[in-house]
Every structure is written in C-alpha cells, then in structure tokens.
Motif scaffolding. Sequence first.
Motif, short mmCIF file in Angstrom:
data_model
loop_
_atom_site.label_atom_id
_atom_site.label_comp_id
_atom_site.label_asym_id
_atom_site.label_seq_id
_atom_site.Cartn_x
_atom_site.Cartn_y
_atom_site.Cartn_z
N ARG A 66 0.82 -1.20 0.00
CA ARG A 66 0.00 0.00 0.00
C ARG A 66 0.86 1.26 0.00
O ARG A 66 0.54 2.26 -0.66
CB ARG A 66 -0.93 0.00 1.22
CG ARG A 66 -2.04 -1.03 1.14
CD ARG A 66 -3.12 -0.70 2.15
NE ARG A 66 -2.60 -0.69 3.51
CZ ARG A 66 -2.68 -1.74 4.34
NH1 ARG A 66 -3.26 -2.85 3.94
NH2 ARG A 66 -2.20 -1.66 5.57
N LEU A 67 1.98 1.25 0.74
CA LEU A 67 2.79 2.45 0.88
C LEU A 67 3.62 2.72 -0.37
O LEU A 67 3.66 3.85 -0.87
CB LEU A 67 3.70 2.32 2.10
CG LEU A 67 4.61 3.52 2.40
CD1 LEU A 67 3.79 4.78 2.62
CD2 LEU A 67 5.50 3.24 3.61
N PHE A 68 4.26 1.67 -0.92
CA PHE A 68 5.18 1.87 -2.02
C PHE A 68 4.60 1.50 -3.38
O PHE A 68 5.23 1.71 -4.41
CB PHE A 68 6.45 1.05 -1.79
CG PHE A 68 7.22 1.48 -0.57
CD1 PHE A 68 7.82 2.72 -0.50
CD2 PHE A 68 7.31 0.65 0.54
CE1 PHE A 68 8.52 3.11 0.62
CE2 PHE A 68 8.01 1.01 1.67
CZ PHE A 68 8.61 2.27 1.72
N ILE A 116 5.48 11.33 -1.70
CA ILE A 116 5.02 10.93 -0.38
C ILE A 116 6.17 11.07 0.61
O ILE A 116 7.35 10.95 0.26
CB ILE A 116 4.49 9.47 -0.37
CG1 ILE A 116 5.58 8.49 -0.80
CG2 ILE A 116 3.27 9.33 -1.28
CD1 ILE A 116 5.17 7.05 -0.64
N ASP A 117 5.78 11.35 1.84
CA ASP A 117 6.73 11.57 2.93
C ASP A 117 6.78 10.28 3.76
O ASP A 117 5.78 9.88 4.35
CB ASP A 117 6.26 12.75 3.77
CG ASP A 117 7.33 13.22 4.74
OD1 ASP A 117 8.43 12.64 4.73
OD2 ASP A 117 7.05 14.15 5.50
N GLU A 149 16.49 -0.71 -4.53
CA GLU A 149 15.67 -0.19 -5.62
C GLU A 149 14.25 0.11 -5.16
O GLU A 149 13.50 0.76 -5.89
CB GLU A 149 15.63 -1.22 -6.77
CG GLU A 149 16.99 -1.49 -7.38
CD GLU A 149 16.91 -2.52 -8.50
OE1 GLU A 149 15.77 -2.95 -8.81
OE2 GLU A 149 17.96 -2.91 -9.03
N LEU A 150 13.85 -0.38 -3.99
CA LEU A 150 12.47 -0.23 -3.53
C LEU A 150 12.33 0.62 -2.29
O LEU A 150 11.27 1.22 -2.07
CB LEU A 150 11.87 -1.62 -3.25
CG LEU A 150 11.88 -2.63 -4.41
CD1 LEU A 150 11.38 -3.98 -3.93
CD2 LEU A 150 11.01 -2.13 -5.55
N GLU A 176 5.94 8.87 -6.19
CA GLU A 176 5.10 7.76 -6.65
C GLU A 176 4.36 8.21 -7.90
O GLU A 176 3.79 9.32 -7.93
CB GLU A 176 4.10 7.34 -5.58
CG GLU A 176 4.73 6.69 -4.36
CD GLU A 176 5.18 5.27 -4.67
OE1 GLU A 176 4.74 4.73 -5.72
OE2 GLU A 176 5.99 4.72 -3.90
N PRO A 177 4.33 7.35 -8.94
CA PRO A 177 3.67 7.77 -10.19
C PRO A 177 2.21 8.16 -10.00
O PRO A 177 1.72 9.12 -10.60
CB PRO A 177 3.81 6.52 -11.08
CG PRO A 177 4.98 5.79 -10.52
CD PRO A 177 4.96 6.06 -9.05
#
Length: 815
Positions: A43-45, A112-113, A59-60, A106-107
Amino acid sequence: MDLGVPPQRTPQPHDAAAGRVPLAVVVVDADGLVSHWSTGARRLFGVSREDAVGCPAGELLPVTGALPQEGDPLPDSAYAESGPELDNSLSGTVAYPAAGRARVDEPDRGRIDVLWWAYPLVGPGPERLLVLAADAAPLRGDGEGEGQGRETVAPGFALHTDFPGYRELSSRLPEILPSMSVREATRIVSQVLELGYPVLEFSRHDRIPVTPDWGAPQRAGRRTADGPPVRAGDAPVPHAVPRPELDLEYAAVRERLEFLNEVSGRIGTSLDLERTIREVTSAAVPRFTDFAGTHLRAAVLAGEGFPDGPPDVTTIWHRVWVEHNDEPGRWDDTVPVGESIAFPEHTPFFQCMVTGEPVIVPYVSEELSNRISGEFEKRDLRPLITHRSLLIVPLKARDVVLGFMVLMRRPGREPFDDMDRTTGAELAARAGLVLDNARMYTYQENVAETLQDSMLPQIEPRMAGCDIATRYLPGTRLGRVGGDWFDSVKLPGSRTALVVGDVMGHGLNSAAMMGQLRTAVLTMATMEMPPAQLLRNLDDLAQRLGEQYLATCLYAVYDPIRSELQIANAGHIPPVLVRAEDGRAELLDLPTGAPIGVGGVAFETATVRVRPGDRLVLCTDGLVEVRGQDIGAGLAALCASAAHPAASMDDACDTIIRALNPGDGRKDDVALLMARLNGIPAGDVAAWQLALDPREVARARRLVRGRLLDWELPDAVEAAELMVSELVTNAVKHGRTHHIGLRLVRTGALLCEVTDDEPAPATLLDATADDESGRGLVLVSGLAREWGTSTTARGKTVWFELALSRLPRPRSNDW
C-alpha cells in the motif's frame, strides 16, 4: 539524544492508540534482496509482493545508509536524521538501528513523505535487516516547521519498558511480521526489543510507541483548544496524530479481512489432510492468537468417509497439530500432538463440538480454570489456561462438525471479543471447506487403493518349477488408480501361466475394465487354452463388453518339465529373458499383435527354449516410458537393470524399480512380474501308460508305491496309493480307445495326474448310502491338499496335490 523519557511526558496506556499507524514491513536477506514484503508495504510503495520479493532492496526502499552497497555486507552501524545508538551484544557483535525520513515520488500519488526504521538482524536465519516504514502525511499538521507553530514528527527509538503497558506493546509487535513462522518472528522481535522500540517523536519532546493499527478502538474525549481529544490527567498528545478521518475501527475490520484473505491464500495448498491442518493452525499464530490447537474426529483423520451423526462424549478426537509462541516444550506433555482423547461433557470444548457454534471465554479465571481442569483425569490444564483468553471455533462441513480449533491469547494481549469471535468463525469456516476437500480426497484415495488392492492377486512366491516376485506401484493421476495388472495361474502338468496386462487410461473405469479382463484370463487359463487362442477370446470379450477401452496383454505358459515357454503378445512391450549361463539379458523377439479391443486381428504363439535358472521379466510400459524420450532407451535400461546380480528375487525387483523409477513425478502405474525358471529335473518326474483294463488299477498302485519309496517319501505312500487307485478306476470306466496316462511329479508337493480320452469333466457327486459308486472324488477331495480337473478336445486330466512331510532335498540355483 537522551534515551530516557521524562515521566511527565510519558503517555498513559490508553494513549498508546495514538501511535497505531499503518506500517510497511520489509525483511532483507544477506544478499540485500527483499525476502518478505507486507501488505502495508504494497500500500505504501505501490509494489506487489510478487514483484518485490527477490528484488534488490535499494531499488524499492528509501532507507539511506542502512542498506549495503552492491557487493558489501549489511552495515554494523547506520543512522539517518534521528535516532539513538543502542549497544547490543547479540552474538558478540555491536549492531545499531537506524531511522530516517525520506520523500519518494510515486507515479500515482505524487511525492510521499516516508518515515522509516531499520534494524540489523543476526542469527541462524537468512534475515539480515528489518525495515518498518509509515506515511508521515497523516501524522503531521498542515505545515512542517516549528516556526510555523506546527509540530514536527520524526522516527526514533526508545526502550519499550519506558512506556506504561509495555508488555502489551511487545506482545503486539509480532503481529506485523509478514508470513513468518513463530520461531522466526520470536527471534526477530527479541532483537527489536533489545535494539530499541520504534517511536514517533513530536518536536523532539513527545514520544509515542509505534504499534500496528489493527484492533485499536476509537475513543471519545474532550478536545484541547486546538486539536485532538484527550482525557483529564493525561499527558498532552500532539493534535496531528489522531486525525478525525483516521477511522481506526474501520482499520481493524480491514486488517481482519486482509488477515483472512492472507490465510485463505496460505491454506489448501495440498490435498494432504494433515498438511492442511498444519497450514490452518500455523496461519493463526501469532497474528491472531498465541496458541492454536486443532482436533479432528478420528474417523475423519482415518479417511473413513463422512462422520455419521453428531459427536458426543464417546467421540474420539485426534490432536493433529499445535502451534504457539510460548517457550519450547511447555505444551508438549499436557497436550501432545498425536493424542486421541474424548472430551468431557461439562467443558467449553464439548459445548463447541456439540452445538457447532464458537465458544468465547474472554478471561479464564482461576475458578473457571479449576473447574475445566477438574473434568480431565490425570491432566492439569491450569498452568496453560489460567488468566488467558479462550476462543473455540468448530470446523464444519455440510453442517457436521469435523473438528475444532482451540485458540488462546496470553495475559497482557487484548482478550478475544465479539469481533474476534466473528473472525475466528470465518477462519474456521474457510478452513472447514478446505478440510472437507482434503477429507474427501483422502477417503476417495483410500477407496481407490482398496479397489486396486482387491483386484491385484496375492501371488504365491513358489510355483511348480519356478519362483515369482512382483511389484506394483500406483500412479499419481486420478486417485492412484490404474488398469495395470499381473497374475500367475497354476495349470495342470506343473505348468504356470504368467500374465501382465495394461488397460489404457486411468481412473475407476480403467480399473473396472482391468478387473473384468483379469477374471476372463483366469477362467480361460484353467481351460488350458493355447496362448494365442486365449488372447483371441479375450479380444472377442472386450468387443462384447461394449466399453471403448483398449488393453495390452502378454500371456506366457511355462512348462518346467519340457523347459519351454509358450508366449503370445497383444500389443504389449516385449518381455526380457535373463540367461543364467552368462547373465546376458535380451528382449524376446515376439509377434507383437494388436491391443485387446481392436478386433479382427490374429495372434501368434511363440515357443522359447529356456534353461534352469533363467529369469523372465514382464512389466507394463509405465516402468520404461519417460516423457520426451524414446521407449527404446527405457527398454535398454530395463535389460541392463534386469541383468544386474542380486541376492534374491525381491532384491532383483527392487534393483529394477530403483533404476527405472527414481521417484521424480511418475504419472503412470507400474506392474512388474519376475519369474525364475528353475525347471523340474527328469529324476523328479515319473510317467507311465496304462491300458483300459481293470487289472491296471493294481499295477498303478504298485508303480506309485515303488516310485515314492525310491524318492524316500514313505509317509505319502498310503494316501497316494488310495487316491491313484480311485482316479485310475474312473479312467478305466470312462475311457474310450486310448491308453490312460499316469504321471507323478515331485516338487514342493507331490503332484499326481491321470489322463484319459473322455472330454467330459470329472464331477464331484453327492453319493448316498445306497449308491455303489460316486465316492472316488469325495475321497480325493478329503485327502488331497488341492485337486482339480481340466479338459481339452483330446480328453481330460484329473490331478491332485499331496502335501509332503519330508520335502525333497534342496537343489542350488545359481543366478
């Protein structure tokens, strides 16, 4: 930064809810690759678990300084932006947690913080870094600088014991670890508590412990002048933390649904009944409960079909699996896995299994614990259940209770409530469906194996002049039922019929067809049909049965006195003959013929000369066929393995099975029959021609007596003389124009055969006291171990076998 928390700034236990935020949880292995990726991380990334696991973590994750560079091990120390260094002596090393804040583009969501915490891990497992992350947006105000009068939130660490209710904090932490076993979760949580509990720091003054948002109720209270509701006497909590739109009750429901969905994906990966139970039980610990024990009705576990009627005090339950996060061995003596037990009537367990409804006991008091434990003889449950929360849920299918799960939470954890009761019931309902599927599969597999076993013969290891060994391996398709079979049939003249067949296809229909063909072969073999004629009649029968099935069959008759094989083949793979003289194995070149059921095809009988000690190997194509390879390679391997020296027939069969079936996913069933052709020496056979003259009866008695004494079988003389006298008398009475044949054969038993030219079979009559004849076969039936009669166009043979108290001297047979 000082590790201590000023007493006046320490939140009260009920204010810990302010730190319940959705967390992303990621575990990184020693190679820097993601090994665990939680739903919160997705959900976050915005990256799914399938795409994340196995990818380089750098990378993530925006975890500055905590991740190793390419080719480097994970660092022993790292810290970003804020957070105390905590000394930790696990495994004799010094490890430091790190925390920080980053902005990620994020696309779909823009920038986002992200707040993050990173823990280096040590131990025997592959896990080397634990990362927790949260979206900072719901945790701060409209601005960010303190100069604007707004509060700044940052990630940090503190000892978990610095907070009231720290036992509850530490017990809830394992719930966030994604899809981990109890042992893995316990090891990681113990290191997290040593390194520092994750906290939210507001303006570097207030610290609130971070815990998952699952199960936190909303609480109403008075509001401060500019923000959140608080209660009198509570320490101030920054207004930005519990935003009004953050519906924690909704979050609890959402988390439970995600838990159920995740459990549903983890269970039912197999139709193995016990494995299914282990999956269901393990999925509940520690996320939903601290202890889970699953019991099944004994009839269900045994695969005896659907239970008949509701359970009662006499119903036996089998404890299939237990999972818990207590210290090792605590439950083993009192509630061991594998125990069978009947539950007493006045217990919550009995109430659940009889009513089929969940039973919840939010708190097991000492009084209730004493009462429950007192119902069990020689079993003290009090140390295990006292002061715990108890939930018992039934495992049902079609409104019948197949089993139940006992769930318990330790003191300090939120007790089970009505929402947990609903969650547990839903978990049990989903598990019940999977369990019933596994139960039905187990039952059907047992039925199929029983059917298959009933259709396969019990082969005698020693026949006249030959030794036999067999193997049958069920396939892995369609309930392990197939159409392969083998057989051996005792024939007159010390001969033995050897049969191997294979009905094409799998399943119950093929097995039923196999049973019909095998019965037909048995019947026609006892009628002494030549091999080619037997296959011809079997083909006609398959046509009349009307089933659209084909079958291959190999039928051989071994005559140990003449040392020859007569073989006919109906589309089957050729047999292998291993010569005893030089150990050479060869495929017999036989007319192949067409499979049974094709119709209108002629079959031929081939005669093969053999010598004592030769071995004949018959098998079905499941043994030699390998997907993607020519069958010639399998036949060559069969010859090579059949020629391999072995100490016994059983060892020789096992050598072939190991060589050609290594157990790597064999789909087809396999039938294997091996016969060692020992032969019968000429000295163990005596044959005479008798005239159609009543005076020949006395001569027959003298001949039998003399030969049995020469063979040193005096104990068999009296019975053999009497029975031969009766059979020769019948032959003289019913014979026509030719001589009567009399033959004795000494093997493991004494075989006597009397042959005449009357084709009508000998019949066992029920003679009365006034009848002058008809008692001869009654006498033979009473004295002989076995007897029988066979007919041909040229006449009939009546034979009997007499058990010998003194067996013939053993003869050596070299491999």
